[in-house]
Write an enzyme that holds these catalytic residues in place. Structure first.
Site, PDB file in Angstrom:
ATOM      1  N   HIS A   1       0.878  -1.180   0.000  1.00  0.00           N
ATOM      2  CA  HIS A   1       0.000   0.000   0.000  1.00  0.00           C
ATOM      3  C   HIS A   1       0.906   1.218   0.000  1.00  0.00           C
ATOM      4  O   HIS A   1       1.722   1.401   0.893  1.00  0.00           O
ATOM      5  CB  HIS A   1      -0.913   0.011   1.225  1.00  0.00           C
ATOM      6  CG  HIS A   1      -1.869   1.158   1.199  1.00  0.00           C
ATOM      7  ND1 HIS A   1      -3.147   1.053   0.684  1.00  0.00           N
ATOM      8  CD2 HIS A   1      -1.726   2.456   1.558  1.00  0.00           C
ATOM      9  CE1 HIS A   1      -3.747   2.221   0.744  1.00  0.00           C
ATOM     10  NE2 HIS A   1      -2.907   3.091   1.284  1.00  0.00           N
ATOM     11  N   CYS A   2       0.763   2.062  -1.014  1.00  0.00           N
ATOM     12  CA  CYS A   2       1.673   3.204  -1.169  1.00  0.00           C
ATOM     13  C   CYS A   2       0.988   4.486  -0.688  1.00  0.00           C
ATOM     14  O   CYS A   2       0.015   4.937  -1.303  1.00  0.00           O
ATOM     15  CB  CYS A   2       2.079   3.346  -2.636  1.00  0.00           C
ATOM     16  SG  CYS A   2       3.215   4.719  -2.901  1.00  0.00           S
TER      17      CYS A   2
END
Ligand SMILES: [Zn+2]
Ligand SMILES: [Zn+2]
Length: 389
Positions: A183-184
């Protein structure tokens, strides 16, 4: 281990007693919320206490659930801030490049170099904007929520749906992601099957853009830095002569014995105007920011390039390492079933089916869909479309 479990359950029971006491005290008042918390906690404790599968890990997970919830929500909220930060910082760099760097390039460089700078700079800019927009707005891919014929390797404990191979649950997005990488927060999005290519291309072109800006503004940065440093030292002890550079004012501080002719005290350096100061500081800001991002993002891009070459995602890297160690202890060798060969892994990521796609799908903006649906991974390097290039 069992004594730990027993101790934690005792602590939770004491906490619940205190909570029930608080709820009773507040019965005359509107303490509905506290009552709800108490009944939920009682249910939680009973489900833990009367469950034969409960162990210390389950109890600890339950205790830390509020902490996870807080971290996930903070990350979700910071995602919006981080996206705004990327846009603001990139815009500030663009303004400086167009107002400070480009005029110097156009007015002083030979025509071929000017054309190269204009072409490369704008191509790089288009690639960065396109891939960032696509990486943030493209859904990473989700498994079907209903029962279907797709193969699954396990059941997600949170979504209660079958998990296809390479699928993992993202606690920030609160759902399962196909071929989840990570998850960025800088995208405020998960990196999965459908936007992995956009994420990597954004990292690559942003790094190239920062390297380009850093190299192009290096001379101007040295001039601006020297000018500001000399101006400070002149302020403290006035001595020096004025040297004019390319669009810049630079002081060369010299010892008094080297200064001949008319007295240097009679030629005080002209003070910087506001415009000069802003120019110098903008150039320094440009070089420092782009150089820092080039190093940090360059390292990240390199790491992801290694993972892609090995046919792994960031999550699979950890899983595969553990699995390799486990099998090694048994005298066996681990083999990654999603590794289709170094070049083929890149073709799968970029969706390259023929030679011309390296230009049209990799070096130019392209919104084509990736290989497959992200549910099944049965590609073989012997397939016609994988070797026909
Ligand atoms: Zn899930
Ligand atoms: Zn996510």
């Amino acid at each position: 281990m069992r004594s730990w479990t027993w101790f934690l359950l005792r602590v939770m029971r004491l906490f619940l007693r205190w909570l029930r006491l608080c709820a009773w005290r507040g019965r005359s008042k509107p303490s509905k919320k506290l009552g709800e918390v108490w009944s939920y906690s009682r249910l939680l404790l009973r489900s833990l206490y009367f469950n034969s599968l409960t162990n210390s890990d389950v109890v600890l997970d339950s205790l830390f659930e509020p902490v996870y919830w807080l971290v996930d929500n903070l990350t979700r909220w910071f995602g919006v801030v981080f996206v705004c930060l990327v846009i603001v910082l990139t815009t500030s760099i663009l303004i400086i490049v167009y107002s400070c760097l480009l005029p110097v390039v156009v007015s002083t460089y030979p025509m071929p170099w000017v054309v190269w700078h204009l072409c490369y700079g704008h191509w790089n800019l288009v690639m960065v904007i396109f891939h960032y927009y696509k990486a943030t707005t493209t859904p990473p891919g989700y498994p079907p929520q209903t029962k279907c014929d797709t193969p699954s390797v396990s059941i997600c404990k949170k979504c209660i749906v079958p998990k296809p191979p390479r699928t993992h649950h993202c606690s920030i997005c609160n759902r399962c992601i196909l071929k989840m990488d990570h998850h960025c927060p800088w995208l405020n999005n998960c990196v999965g099957h459908f936007n992995h290519r956009y994420f990597f291309s954004f990292c690559l072109f942003m790094t190239l853009g920062c390297v380009y800006c850093s190299i192009s503004s290096r001379e101007m940065f040295i001039d601006a830095y020297t000018a500001i440093e000399n101006f400070r030292s002149v302020d403290e002890e006035p001595q020096g002569v004025v040297v004019t550079g390319v669009g810049l004012l630079v002081y060369s501080v010299l010892p008094p014995e080297l200064v001949t002719g008319q007295s240097y005290y009679q030629t005080p350096p002209p003070p910087f105007t506001f415009k000069d100061k802003m120019f110098h500081k903008s150039v320094i800001y440009l070089w420092v920011l782009t150089s820092s991002v080039a190093i940090a993002l360059g390292g990240l891009t390199l790491w992801h390039a290694v993972l892609i070459t090995r046919g792994e995602t960031s999550i699979e890297r950890h899983i595969n390492c553990k699995e390799a160690q486990r099998l090694k202890a048994k005298g066996k060798v681990f083999r990654n079933v999603h590794h289709f060969g170094r070049i083929n892994n890149w073709k799968v990521l970029f969706g390259v089916e023929k030679r011309s796609h390296w230009l049209t799908r990799v070096l130019l903006p392209s919104g084509h869909a990736p290989y497959g649906d992200g549910l099944t991974w049965d590609w073989s390097p012997h397939r016609r479309d994988m070797v026909a290039i």
